[in-house]
Design a protein around this motif. Structure first.
Motif, PDB file in Angstrom:
ATOM      1  N   UNK A   1     -13.452  72.406  83.235  1.00 40.28           N
ATOM      2  CA  UNK A   1     -12.512  73.521  83.097  1.00 40.28           C
ATOM      3  C   UNK A   1     -11.410  73.120  82.116  1.00 40.28           C
ATOM      4  N   UNK A   2     -11.091  74.033  81.189  1.00 43.27           N
ATOM      5  CA  UNK A   2     -10.069  73.738  80.195  1.00 43.27           C
ATOM      6  C   UNK A   2      -9.457  75.038  79.696  1.00 43.27           C
ATOM      7  N   UNK A   3      -8.186  74.976  79.287  1.00 42.36           N
ATOM      8  CA  UNK A   3      -7.506  76.128  78.730  1.00 42.36           C
ATOM      9  C   UNK A   3      -7.629  76.155  77.219  1.00 42.36           C
ATOM     10  N   UNK A   4      -7.640  77.351  76.628  1.00 41.97           N
ATOM     11  CA  UNK A   4      -7.831  77.485  75.181  1.00 41.97           C
ATOM     12  C   UNK A   4      -6.651  76.944  74.384  1.00 41.97           C
ATOM     13  N   UNK A   5      -5.475  76.825  75.005  1.00 39.54           N
ATOM     14  CA  UNK A   5      -4.305  76.293  74.319  1.00 39.54           C
ATOM     15  C   UNK A   5      -4.112  74.794  74.550  1.00 39.54           C
TER      16      UNK A   5
ATOM     17  N   UNK B   1      -4.425  74.938  85.925  1.00 40.87           N
ATOM     18  CA  UNK B   1      -4.891  75.208  87.288  1.00 40.87           C
ATOM     19  C   UNK B   1      -3.861  74.797  88.338  1.00 40.87           C
ATOM     20  N   UNK B   2      -2.961  73.884  87.981  1.00 34.02           N
ATOM     21  CA  UNK B   2      -1.925  73.488  88.928  1.00 34.02           C
ATOM     22  C   UNK B   2      -0.921  74.614  89.160  1.00 34.02           C
ATOM     23  N   UNK B   3      -0.956  75.627  88.295  1.00 36.97           N
ATOM     24  CA  UNK B   3      -0.052  76.774  88.398  1.00 36.97           C
ATOM     25  C   UNK B   3      -0.765  77.975  89.018  1.00 36.97           C
ATOM     26  N   UNK B   4      -1.752  77.702  89.865  1.00 40.34           N
ATOM     27  CA  UNK B   4      -2.569  78.778  90.440  1.00 40.34           C
ATOM     28  C   UNK B   4      -1.768  79.736  91.311  1.00 40.34           C
ATOM     29  N   UNK B   5      -0.617  79.314  91.777  1.00 39.11           N
ATOM     30  CA  UNK B   5       0.205  80.186  92.617  1.00 39.11           C
ATOM     31  C   UNK B   5       0.702  81.403  91.837  1.00 39.11           C
ATOM     32  N   UNK B   6       0.829  81.272  90.521  1.00 38.04           N
ATOM     33  CA  UNK B   6       1.482  82.321  89.736  1.00 38.04           C
ATOM     34  C   UNK B   6       0.585  82.987  88.698  1.00 38.04           C
ATOM     35  N   UNK B   7      -0.595  82.415  88.438  1.00 37.55           N
ATOM     36  CA  UNK B   7      -1.439  82.970  87.380  1.00 37.55           C
ATOM     37  C   UNK B   7      -2.860  83.206  87.883  1.00 37.55           C
ATOM     38  N   UNK B   8      -3.401  84.380  87.527  1.00 32.65           N
ATOM     39  CA  UNK B   8      -4.744  84.734  87.962  1.00 32.65           C
ATOM     40  C   UNK B   8      -5.786  83.758  87.436  1.00 32.65           C
ATOM     41  N   UNK B   9      -5.565  83.233  86.230  1.00 33.98           N
ATOM     42  CA  UNK B   9      -6.512  82.268  85.677  1.00 33.98           C
ATOM     43  C   UNK B   9      -6.616  81.028  86.556  1.00 33.98           C
ATOM     44  N   UNK B  10      -5.477  80.592  87.107  1.00 34.17           N
ATOM     45  CA  UNK B  10      -5.493  79.451  88.012  1.00 34.17           C
ATOM     46  C   UNK B  10      -6.219  79.762  89.307  1.00 34.17           C
ATOM     47  N   UNK B  11      -5.985  80.960  89.833  1.00 31.14           N
ATOM     48  CA  UNK B  11      -6.699  81.385  91.047  1.00 31.14           C
ATOM     49  C   UNK B  11      -8.200  81.461  90.790  1.00 31.14           C
ATOM     50  N   UNK B  12      -8.565  82.010  89.617  1.00 28.50           N
ATOM     51  CA  UNK B  12      -9.981  82.145  89.292  1.00 28.50           C
ATOM     52  C   UNK B  12     -10.637  80.787  89.106  1.00 28.50           C
ATOM     53  N   UNK B  13      -9.898  79.846  88.549  1.00 27.80           N
ATOM     54  CA  UNK B  13     -10.437  78.496  88.386  1.00 27.80           C
ATOM     55  C   UNK B  13     -10.789  77.881  89.739  1.00 27.80           C
TER      56      UNK B  13
END
Length: 299
Positions: free
Chosen positions: A238-242, A276-288
């Motif tokens: 898993x990786x972010x595009x930025x 992904x450590x910011x899953x509390x605030x971002x849908x991408x983190x929740x989806x990960x």
């Protein structure tokens, strides 16, 4: 979008820019442990037991409802010289809860006090101790983020070379830092986009990890992207595009698929390093997290 812009601006100010300074590893550890306390700790539906594995401290995080027999042995990131049980606690509580899988979070020795190869030897011994405790290798999932992902992949390659240690069932690599030569193109192209880490931080990390050693940066034992990937167990990446390390992840995917390794590669558009450590605030983190659960279920 405003929430993401605000978060990225805050991270650049409080994490990325300070990480480029000349602060000692000890100061950086203190700072990161306090900075990560902003993540909410969800303690429901889990039990946490503090123990040791081969002399290293661990936190065993067990969900109340455990839907499989797997154990995730997790190595935290932090450029080999920061990170702790505390810094990754909130993220790993959520990982255990969402995947309904037991997580063993290992506190391994950090550089520069304990550089390579002594640090990796401690992790190797911890894996053997887990096997000796009665956990079957086919029930172990090795996982890690950033430099922790590096240690996971290098450790598994060592098992394959030795041919005397049973391999784990799978590897889960989150925002992996795999090439210490820093030749991945994204390290340059994403310098202005990654909100969390910087080229200067990576350079310091390498210096600390290889201090007083004769290892070159492209040695497969410290840059596992240069090692033989043949025979690896299934991979989740898993990786972010930025992310500054986007191409480390992308290159691993391409190289692993070239030798017929099963790879589940997940790219999260608009996300930074360790998003992904910011899953509390971002849908991408929740989806990960949900996608991690799916990967485990499909094993």
């Amino acid at each position: 979008m405003w929430k993401q812009w605000l978060t990225e601006a805050l991270l650049k100010t409080t994490i990325r820019y300070p990480s480029q300074g000349r602060f000692s590893p000890q100061i950086n550890r203190f700072y990161i442990n306090h900075a990560t306390s902003i993540f909410p700790l969800h303690k429901q539906d889990i039990t946490v037991e503090k123990s040791q594995l081969a002399g290293l401290n661990i936190e065993k995080i067990t969900p109340t409802i455990q839907t499989n027999e797997y154990v995730i042995l997790y190595l935290h990131g932090g450029g080999f010289h920061i990170g702790s049980l505390k810094s990754h606690r909130a993220w790993l509580y959520r990982l255990a809860q969402v995947t309904q899988t037991q997580v063993i979070h290992l506190e391994y020795p950090l550089a520069p006090e304990v550089p390579f190869p002594t640090s990796s030897e401690s992790i190797y011994n911890a894996y053997l101790a887990l096997l000796e405790s009665g956990v079957d290798a086919q029930n172990i999932i090795l996982a890690g983020d950033d430099s922790g992902a590096n240690l996971v992949l290098a450790l598994t390659q060592r098992f394959i070379r030795k041919q005397s240690v049973p391999l784990p069932r799978a590897l889960m690599l989150f925002s992996p830092f795999l090439d210490l030569t820093l030749t991945s193109r994204s390290i340059r192209s994403n310098q202005k986009h990654d909100a969390l880490t910087s080229l200067q931080f990576l350079q310091k990390s390498i210096h600390y990890y290889t201090a007083n050693t004769n290892f070159e940066a492209d040695d497969p034992r410290i840059s596992p992207l240069y090692g033989d990937l043949t025979g690896l167990p299934p991979l989740l990446i898993q990786v972010g595009s930025k992310s500054l390390l986007l191409d480390d992840a992308k290159r691993l995917k391409e190289m692993a698929e070239a030798v017929d390794i099963t790879v589940d590669y997940q790219l999260y558009t608009g996300m930074w390093h360790n998003f992904f450590m910011f899953n509390e605030w971002f849908e991408e983190g929740k989806q990960a997290l949900v996608n991690t659960r799916s990967f485990i279920e499909e094993l």
